[in-house]
Design a protein around this motif. Structure first.
Motif, mmCIF file in Angstrom:
data_model
loop_
_atom_site.group_PDB
_atom_site.id
_atom_site.type_symbol
_atom_site.label_atom_id
_atom_site.label_comp_id
_atom_site.label_asym_id
_atom_site.label_seq_id
_atom_site.Cartn_x
_atom_site.Cartn_y
_atom_site.Cartn_z
ATOM 1 N N ASP A 84 -15.684 -15.492 61.709
ATOM 2 C CA ASP A 84 -14.988 -15.946 62.920
ATOM 3 C C ASP A 84 -14.025 -14.905 63.462
ATOM 4 O O ASP A 84 -13.688 -14.933 64.653
ATOM 5 C CB ASP A 84 -14.219 -17.243 62.638
ATOM 6 C CG ASP A 84 -15.137 -18.432 62.428
ATOM 7 O OD1 ASP A 84 -16.306 -18.343 62.859
ATOM 8 O OD2 ASP A 84 -14.690 -19.434 61.836
ATOM 9 N N ARG A 85 -13.576 -14.004 62.598
ATOM 10 C CA ARG A 85 -12.615 -12.986 63.015
ATOM 11 C C ARG A 85 -13.288 -11.691 63.466
ATOM 12 O O ARG A 85 -12.607 -10.718 63.778
ATOM 13 C CB ARG A 85 -11.641 -12.672 61.870
ATOM 14 C CG ARG A 85 -10.767 -13.840 61.444
ATOM 15 C CD ARG A 85 -9.893 -14.324 62.584
ATOM 16 N NE ARG A 85 -8.968 -13.269 63.032
ATOM 17 C CZ ARG A 85 -8.298 -13.280 64.177
ATOM 18 N NH1 ARG A 85 -8.449 -14.299 65.016
ATOM 19 N NH2 ARG A 85 -7.482 -12.298 64.483
ATOM 20 N N ASN A 89 -16.655 -12.285 68.168
ATOM 21 C CA ASN A 89 -16.187 -13.660 68.293
ATOM 22 C C ASN A 89 -14.818 -13.760 68.947
ATOM 23 O O ASN A 89 -14.453 -14.825 69.457
ATOM 24 C CB ASN A 89 -16.129 -14.330 66.914
ATOM 25 C CG ASN A 89 -17.498 -14.720 66.399
ATOM 26 O OD1 ASN A 89 -18.352 -15.173 67.158
ATOM 27 N ND2 ASN A 89 -17.737 -14.522 65.106
ATOM 28 N N ARG A 90 -14.057 -12.665 68.934
ATOM 29 C CA ARG A 90 -12.705 -12.709 69.481
ATOM 30 C C ARG A 90 -12.608 -12.202 70.916
ATOM 31 O O ARG A 90 -11.641 -12.490 71.606
ATOM 32 C CB ARG A 90 -11.758 -11.892 68.589
ATOM 33 C CG ARG A 90 -11.498 -12.581 67.246
ATOM 34 C CD ARG A 90 -10.445 -11.870 66.425
ATOM 35 N NE ARG A 90 -10.959 -10.631 65.836
ATOM 36 C CZ ARG A 90 -10.439 -9.433 66.070
ATOM 37 N NH1 ARG A 90 -9.417 -9.288 66.874
ATOM 38 N NH2 ARG A 90 -10.958 -8.372 65.486
#
Length: 264
Positions: A84-85, A89-90
């Motif tokens: 997720d990081r 994704n960011r």
């Protein structure tokens, strides 16, 4: 020709135009090169080092303007999307996540591009982007409408729409929102849109078609010459932000017949 009329014509001939572009010499050579060589690529570095493959891929995912950002793209490919990081994704633009998922170098090496349907999907994206660019040369409003139709199925919430400049411009135009609306708190913007357009309506083909008809008509209102005619009196009233006063929007008289058909 009004944007509304041109949009309708494009809709009727879209498949033929896409097929014609695929047969053009330069486009066909780039597609053939991509198909012949992409299965040999198993890392982001290898893709970036092959200029033809790299520029083809970046264009296919609407990232042509970021082609120069090779350092960023290495991180996008190397980190993938499982974490997720990860940078894909960011980043606000979902296209970075889409390109990382499509090639899947971090997760599968070159396995994704050994599957023909995955290669076909990238090629189709490239051809559609090429067609949209050409349409935009003559009418940016039609290009935005076609892009919206293509992308909206992938959207899960209003934050994603606001984060995509083209989608955001489209919804602001179709709802008659002024530029000042952009500076409104983003959570209030999301609340505003959610209360006026259920996201599922934009994924329903019939309802989406009505909204696109509205957008193309409104595009000409915003872009066209000033004529001092009240838009609300002709069937498509702008929807104003909370707390703002009603507005008079000018409209080209040649649009009135079309506008009166689309009362939403």
């Amino acid at each position: 020709m009004s944007t509304l009329t041109e949009y309708a014509q494009i809709g009727r001939t879209y498949s033929q135009q896409l097929g014609a572009i695929a047969k053009e010499g330069f486009v066909q050579r780039e597609v053939d090169y991509f198909r012949a060589n992409i299965s040999k690529i198993s890392t982001g570095d290898e893709l970036i080092d092959d200029y033809r493959l790299y520029t083809f891929a970046m264009k296919a995912f609407g990232l042509e303007s970021q082609t120069y950002a090779k350092g960023l793209m290495r991180k996008v490919f190397d980190e993938g999307v499982v974490n997720d990081r990860s940078i894909a994704n960011r980043l606000q633009d979902s296209a970075f996540k889409e390109i990382a998922e499509a090639f899947g170098f971090a997760e599968t090496g070159n396995l994704n591009m050994l599957i023909h349907k995955n290669v076909d999907a990238v090629v189709e994206k490239y051809l559609k982007l090429e067609l949209e660019e050409r349409i935009g040369e003559s009418n940016q409003g039609v290009r935005l409408a076609i892009y919206f139709e293509r992308k909206i199925a992938e959207v899960d919430n209003w934050y994603e729409i606001i984060g995509d400049a083209a989608l955001y411009e489209t919804v602001r135009t179709m709802m008659g929102l002024p530029q000042e609306f952009v500076s409104t708190n983003i959570d209030r913007q999301v609340e505003y849109f959610e209360n006026r357009i259920p996201l599922e309506d934009l994924k329903d083909p019939k309802k989406l078609d009505k909204w696109m008809q509205r957008f193309t008509a409104m595009w000409d209102v915003v872009q066209g010459p000033q004529s001092g005619i009240d838009l609300a009196a002709n069937g498509i009233a702008p929807i104003q932000p909370l707390g703002s006063a009603p507005a008079i929007v000018s409209i080209d008289p040649s649009l009135l017949a079309d506008l009166s058909k689309y009362r939403l």
